[in-house]
Scaffold this motif. Structure first.
Motif, PDB file in Angstrom:
ATOM      1  N   GLY A 196       0.798  -1.222   0.000  1.00 22.41           N
ATOM      2  CA  GLY A 196       0.000   0.000   0.000  1.00 22.41           C
ATOM      3  C   GLY A 196       0.834   1.276   0.000  1.00 22.41           C
ATOM      4  O   GLY A 196       0.408   2.300   0.530  1.00 22.41           O
ATOM      5  N   VAL A 197       2.033   1.230  -0.581  1.00 22.32           N
ATOM      6  CA  VAL A 197       2.883   2.434  -0.625  1.00 22.32           C
ATOM      7  C   VAL A 197       2.605   3.181  -1.924  1.00 22.32           C
ATOM      8  O   VAL A 197       2.731   2.619  -3.016  1.00 22.32           O
ATOM      9  CB  VAL A 197       4.386   2.057  -0.577  1.00 22.32           C
ATOM     10  N   ILE A 198       2.233   4.454  -1.798  1.00 19.56           N
ATOM     11  CA  ILE A 198       1.920   5.246  -2.992  1.00 19.56           C
ATOM     12  C   ILE A 198       3.224   5.770  -3.567  1.00 19.56           C
ATOM     13  O   ILE A 198       3.962   6.490  -2.894  1.00 19.56           O
ATOM     14  CB  ILE A 198       1.011   6.430  -2.629  1.00 19.56           C
ATOM     15  N   CYS A 199       3.516   5.409  -4.791  1.00 14.40           N
ATOM     16  CA  CYS A 199       4.773   5.866  -5.396  1.00 14.40           C
ATOM     17  C   CYS A 199       4.695   5.734  -6.908  1.00 14.40           C
ATOM     18  O   CYS A 199       3.773   5.128  -7.442  1.00 14.40           O
ATOM     19  CB  CYS A 199       5.951   5.043  -4.872  1.00 14.40           C
ATOM     20  N   ALA A 247      -3.051  14.357  13.021  1.00 15.42           N
ATOM     21  CA  ALA A 247      -3.269  14.302  14.464  1.00 15.42           C
ATOM     22  C   ALA A 247      -4.427  15.169  14.905  1.00 15.42           C
ATOM     23  O   ALA A 247      -4.827  15.136  16.064  1.00 15.42           O
ATOM     24  CB  ALA A 247      -1.990  14.736  15.184  1.00 15.42           C
ATOM     25  N   GLN A 248      -4.975  15.982  14.004  1.00 14.62           N
ATOM     26  CA  GLN A 248      -6.064  16.888  14.382  1.00 14.62           C
ATOM     27  C   GLN A 248      -7.352  16.095  14.577  1.00 14.62           C
ATOM     28  O   GLN A 248      -7.664  15.191  13.807  1.00 14.62           O
ATOM     29  CB  GLN A 248      -6.282  17.963  13.305  1.00 14.62           C
ATOM     30  N   PRO A 249      -8.158  16.423  15.596  1.00 10.83           N
ATOM     31  CA  PRO A 249      -9.381  15.659  15.875  1.00 10.83           C
ATOM     32  C   PRO A 249     -10.340  15.614  14.690  1.00 10.83           C
ATOM     33  O   PRO A 249     -10.978  14.645  14.441  1.00 10.83           O
ATOM     34  CB  PRO A 249     -10.027  16.408  17.051  1.00 10.83           C
ATOM     35  N   GLY A 250     -10.460  16.677  13.956  1.00  7.67           N
ATOM     36  CA  GLY A 250     -11.429  16.682  12.865  1.00  7.67           C
ATOM     37  C   GLY A 250     -10.926  16.057  11.595  1.00  7.67           C
ATOM     38  O   GLY A 250     -11.559  16.151  10.540  1.00  7.67           O
ATOM     39  N   TYR A 251      -9.808  15.376  11.656  1.00 11.41           N
ATOM     40  CA  TYR A 251      -9.190  14.886  10.428  1.00 11.41           C
ATOM     41  C   TYR A 251      -9.463  13.411  10.213  1.00 11.41           C
ATOM     42  O   TYR A 251      -8.740  12.723   9.504  1.00 11.41           O
ATOM     43  CB  TYR A 251      -7.678  15.150  10.483  1.00 11.41           C
ATOM     44  N   GLU A 252     -10.526  12.949  10.770  1.00 12.14           N
ATOM     45  CA  GLU A 252     -10.847  11.515  10.687  1.00 12.14           C
ATOM     46  C   GLU A 252     -11.003  11.037   9.262  1.00 12.14           C
ATOM     47  O   GLU A 252     -10.592   9.925   8.924  1.00 12.14           O
ATOM     48  CB  GLU A 252     -12.160  11.258  11.435  1.00 12.14           C
ATOM     49  N   LEU A 260      -9.344   7.634   4.845  1.00  9.93           N
ATOM     50  CA  LEU A 260      -8.928   7.506   3.449  1.00  9.93           C
ATOM     51  C   LEU A 260      -7.581   6.816   3.367  1.00  9.93           C
ATOM     52  O   LEU A 260      -7.371   5.921   2.545  1.00  9.93           O
ATOM     53  CB  LEU A 260      -8.874   8.886   2.791  1.00  9.93           C
ATOM     54  N   SER A 261      -6.695   7.223   4.249  1.00  7.61           N
ATOM     55  CA  SER A 261      -5.368   6.618   4.264  1.00  7.61           C
ATOM     56  C   SER A 261      -5.447   5.108   4.534  1.00  7.61           C
ATOM     57  O   SER A 261      -4.761   4.306   3.891  1.00  7.61           O
ATOM     58  CB  SER A 261      -4.552   7.332   5.344  1.00  7.61           C
ATOM     59  N   LEU A 262      -6.339   4.724   5.445  1.00  8.75           N
ATOM     60  CA  LEU A 262      -6.495   3.300   5.764  1.00  8.75           C
ATOM     61  C   LEU A 262      -7.106   2.535   4.588  1.00  8.75           C
ATOM     62  O   LEU A 262      -6.758   1.382   4.315  1.00  8.75           O
ATOM     63  CB  LEU A 262      -7.383   3.139   7.009  1.00  8.75           C
ATOM     64  N   LEU A 263      -8.027   3.183   3.889  1.00  9.03           N
ATOM     65  CA  LEU A 263      -8.654   2.538   2.730  1.00  9.03           C
ATOM     66  C   LEU A 263      -7.657   2.395   1.579  1.00  9.03           C
ATOM     67  O   LEU A 263      -7.643   1.381   0.883  1.00  9.03           O
ATOM     68  CB  LEU A 263      -9.861   3.364   2.261  1.00  9.03           C
ATOM     69  N   GLU A 264      -6.843   3.430   1.399  1.00  8.83           N
ATOM     70  CA  GLU A 264      -5.892   3.411   0.286  1.00  8.83           C
ATOM     71  C   GLU A 264      -4.936   2.220   0.402  1.00  8.83           C
ATOM     72  O   GLU A 264      -4.564   1.605  -0.596  1.00  8.83           O
ATOM     73  CB  GLU A 264      -5.094   4.722   0.258  1.00  8.83           C
ATOM     74  N   LYS A 265      -4.549   1.929   1.624  1.00  7.23           N
ATOM     75  CA  LYS A 265      -3.609   0.817   1.869  1.00  7.23           C
ATOM     76  C   LYS A 265      -4.127  -0.466   1.220  1.00  7.23           C
ATOM     77  O   LYS A 265      -3.396  -1.179   0.551  1.00  7.23           O
ATOM     78  CB  LYS A 265      -3.476   0.641   3.389  1.00  7.23           C
ATOM     79  N   GLY A 310      -9.577   1.063  11.229  1.00 11.64           N
ATOM     80  CA  GLY A 310      -8.480   0.360  10.557  1.00 11.64           C
ATOM     81  C   GLY A 310      -8.601  -1.144  10.722  1.00 11.64           C
ATOM     82  O   GLY A 310      -8.494  -1.908   9.752  1.00 11.64           O
ATOM     83  N   ILE A 311      -8.870  -1.568  11.945  1.00 16.49           N
ATOM     84  CA  ILE A 311      -8.990  -3.012  12.223  1.00 16.49           C
ATOM     85  C   ILE A 311     -10.235  -3.566  11.538  1.00 16.49           C
ATOM     86  O   ILE A 311     -10.222  -4.654  10.971  1.00 16.49           O
ATOM     87  CB  ILE A 311      -9.066  -3.260  13.742  1.00 16.49           C
ATOM     88  N   LEU A 312     -11.314  -2.792  11.577  1.00 15.60           N
ATOM     89  CA  LEU A 312     -12.569  -3.220  10.931  1.00 15.60           C
ATOM     90  C   LEU A 312     -12.340  -3.481   9.453  1.00 15.60           C
ATOM     91  O   LEU A 312     -12.748  -4.513   8.909  1.00 15.60           O
ATOM     92  CB  LEU A 312     -13.627  -2.130  11.146  1.00 15.60           C
ATOM     93  N   MET A 313     -11.649  -2.563   8.789  1.00 15.21           N
ATOM     94  CA  MET A 313     -11.416  -2.739   7.349  1.00 15.21           C
ATOM     95  C   MET A 313     -10.416  -3.853   7.097  1.00 15.21           C
ATOM     96  O   MET A 313     -10.563  -4.611   6.142  1.00 15.21           O
ATOM     97  CB  MET A 313     -10.909  -1.429   6.727  1.00 15.21           C
ATOM     98  N   ASP A 314      -9.399  -3.971   7.956  1.00 14.83           N
ATOM     99  CA  ASP A 314      -8.434  -5.072   7.804  1.00 14.83           C
ATOM    100  C   ASP A 314      -9.166  -6.407   7.834  1.00 14.83           C
ATOM    101  O   ASP A 314      -8.927  -7.290   7.009  1.00 14.83           O
ATOM    102  CB  ASP A 314      -7.397  -5.050   8.946  1.00 14.83           C
TER     103      ASP A 314
END
Lengths: 329, 343
Positions: free
Chosen positions: A37-40, A196-201, A206-211, A249-253
């Motif tokens: 899941g590394v974007i490159c 790390a910001q609270p509203g950045y869920e 998205l990051s977890l899905l992209e993986k 993250g765990i749910l999607m995994d």
């Protein structure tokens, strides 16, 4: 004395094989980076004839001493990805030599950055390919976008010039180098701060899905529309409890692991079919499949408040949970 | 077997005319390659139709139809010629149709589901429609009407379909599901099982009466174990009984849920049914095993009071009022007919 004619003849014969080697190394790297899941971006080519001959003459190197006849460059989107990329290269290839250009600079020096690894194919990757590949070197360079930009420009400015540059021009150029380092550092810092910001869920989701998405999908990375991603995730996250969002993250995994085969089949069979399946080219499609499995009615209700059900319907059918028409009620 | 995982490798279509038309079937002589995106369309149509309306079926031993043996052949390791077998299947369909059955296309699809060989037999009905297109004639807007023939439109549902997957090597190891319904679910009588029984040589693995009963029992269990609001319980039970007592010859748990349950309850209810192995797609209704339970409704109260009343009385003459702590007040007005001791 370097026999330039002999080098030319030998390389003329071997250059197509180095081309094939580059293609093969790129294929291995593309599979592995998708899996992790590394974007490159991965690019590469066999060294051009002129460039090889000039290197032989300029550095007085024999044909066999020129190590970058095959060259591949991996350009990572995020600075944080470089250690993972290095690990991928070390796991998949036999690393003969590694040079981290940054480590060679003292604290008060600026210069070319990046990680260079000279690699050979592992025995397990030699079956089914040309025996000629055995023992052949390929140079793999790891860069960020900033480092890649500098690498391309510096080559033109500093190493290809016929005359040495005046001090003030050199100073300007090194200011650019400093800017590149600053660019990467600030991107990394800003990313960590935002995540790390609270509203950045939504961005974290998205990051977890992209993986998972990049591993399962065959779509190119630049086909994702991020505004649409955030809009869809903002809509879909209402379908989860606070506890589920916290453990997303765990749910999607777990969901992906339990449904790996069917997801692979869907992406293989439908991803190239653009007619009704534009959602398949977005990472949120995994979230949609997950909700179709566990909360279809709720998904349909929330979805239809913002998007037409006809957009959701093909994915529902692919998942085996067709949407009922109102006419059927 | 999950039909959405079907991967199609070949497909053939035969034209089956109406029985009394005087025509004979026009049989394809070769299976042409089909565009991959069209194969995807077929796959989703097949999957949707099976998911919405098909039930588990098994082949009837020693039946008159040649189709079971032909299916067994095509799902074997050395199948006969696909075109010839599909032609034989098409001829069988024409033989067992009656003048009531419409013309259509018999389609045979070969593929696999999770590497297990699969065969799908479907009848696509020809529909006549009218295409309406705007036009400007002599400077004025008008509409042009054109009669068209259509077989597999976006909203077409396939109602006659058999889906078979070989999990072993024998007829018994073939897992099947099939649908044999009218286009309209309002119809009182199901289409005579000619497609299912006479043509495919199948019957439902579980008798509709048993499936209907299992749906009823699982739904009542849900209502009594998972629904705490007493008025909601009454409402759901009433809807359940009304659904099963209706004139419709088929019902669908999913449709029942969408029509009668509160939005927040639907997903959980459907999972509850799935856990009880109740199919969620359309089920042929047969209330013979539960008929007497549908005549009246019974309310058992915690302190021992039991109220038994017909659905009509419950709906029209008995008032239920919700109170705190999940209790309720029940009131009705009627003349006392009889009072007696009860053990």
């Amino acid at each position: 004395m370097i026999d330039i004619h002999a080098i030319r003849e030998k390389y003329r014969e071997e250059m197509p094989l180095y081309d094939e080697l580059v293609v093969y190394v790129k294929k291995i790297l593309a599979e592995e980076t998708r899996r992790k899941g590394v974007i490159c971006k991965i690019e590469g080519r066999a060294k051009e004839m002129t460039s090889l001959l000039k290197k032989a003459l300029g550095k007085k190197q024999t044909y066999n001493r020129i190590r970058d006849k095959a060259g591949v460059r991996i350009v990572a989107t995020y600075y944080d990805s470089l250690p993972t990329l290095e690990e991928i290269v070390r796991q998949r290839f036999n690393v003969v030599r590694c040079e981290n250009k940054k480590l060679g600079l003292s604290y008060n020096e600026l210069g070319y950055l990046g990680i260079h690894l000279d690699v050979k194919l592992k025995e397990s990757d030699l079956s089914g390919v040309s025996r000629w590949f055995r023992g052949r070197l390929c140079e793999i360079q790891l860069h960020t976008h900033g480092q890649n930009l500098w690498a391309n420009i510096s080559h033109e400015l500093l190493y290809k010039g016929a005359l040495p540059l005046p001090d003030d021009t050199q100073r300007s150029i090194y200011q650019l180098v400093a800017l590149v380092e600053l660019f990467d550092d600030q991107v990394k810092r800003a990313r960590h701060y935002l995540m790390a910001q609270p509203g950045y869920e939504e961005a974290k989701m998205l990051s977890l899905l992209e993986k998972h998405f990049y591993r399962l999908s065959t779509r190119p990375f630049d086909g994702i529309n991020r505004e649409l991603s955030i809009r869809l995730i903002t809509l879909l996250e209402q379908l989860y409890t606070a506890e589920e969002r916290a453990g997303f993250g765990i749910l999607m995994d777990q969901f992906v692991a339990s449904n790996e085969n069917i997801l692979e089949e869907i992406f293989e069979d439908f991803a190239a079919d653009e007619r009704d399946n534009l959602l398949l080219s977005q990472p949120e499609s995994l979230m949609i499949f997950e909700r179709l499995e566990h909360a279809q009615h709720h998904l349909e209700k929330v979805w239809s408040a913002e998007f037409p059900l006809s957009l959701l319907s093909p994915l529902a059918s692919m998942w085996g949970k067709p949407i009922l028409d109102d006419s059927e009620l | 077997m999950e039909p959405q995982r079907l991967r199609i490798d070949r497909l053939i279509v035969h034209d089956i005319p109406k029985k009394d038309s005087g025509e004979q079937p026009r049989l394809s002589e070769s299976a042409r390659p089909v565009d991959p995106s069209l194969l995807n369309t077929f796959k989703l149509k097949i999957s949707d139709s099976l998911k919405l309306a098909a039930n588990d079926v098994a082949f009837i031993p020693n039946c008159e139809s040649c189709v079971p043996k032909l299916v067994l052949d095509q799902l074997g390791e050395s199948p006969s010629d696909f075109v010839e077998v599909s032609q034989a299947i098409a001829k069988r369909l024409f033989e067992c149709q009656t003048s009531r059955n419409t013309a259509g296309f018999l389609t045979v699809v070969h593929g696999n589901v999770e590497s297990k060989p699969a065969l799908v037999i479907l009848k696509l009905e020809k529909e006549k429609g009218v295409r309406i297109e705007p036009q400007i004639v002599e400077g004025k807007l008008t509409y042009d009407f054109e009669e068209i023939s259509m077989t597999l439109g976006t909203n077409t549902k396939v109602f006659k379909i058999g889906f078979f997957v070989q999990t072993g090597t024998t007829l018994d190891s073939i897992v099947g599901s099939a649908s044999d319904t009218q286009r309209s679910t309002q119809s009182i009588a199901r289409v005579a099982g000619f497609f299912l029984r006479s043509f495919l040589g199948c019957d439902y693995r579980e008798a509709p009466a048993v499936t209907t009963m299992r749906f009823y029992q699982a739904s009542e269990r849900y209502i009594n174990e998972e629904v705490t609001d007493p008025l909601k319980r009454k409402r759901y039970e009433f809807a359940l009984q009304a659904t099963l007592d209706s004139q419709r010859s088929v019902f669908s748990p999913k449709e029942f849920a969408e029509e009668h349950l509160d939005g927040d309850d639907i997903d959980y209810y459907l999972r509850f049914l799935e856990d009880a192995n109740v199919p969620l797609q359309q089920i042929p209704k047969n209330i013979s095993l539960i008929e007497k339970h549908l005549r009246k409704m019974q309310f058992n109260f915690e302190r021992g009071t039991i109220l038994i009343a017909s659905k009509e009385e419950v709906n029209e003459n008995i008032e239920f009022t919700s109170l705190d702590g999940n209790s309720m007040r029940v009131s009705f007005q009627d003349r006392l007919d009889k009072v007696k001791g009860k053990i």
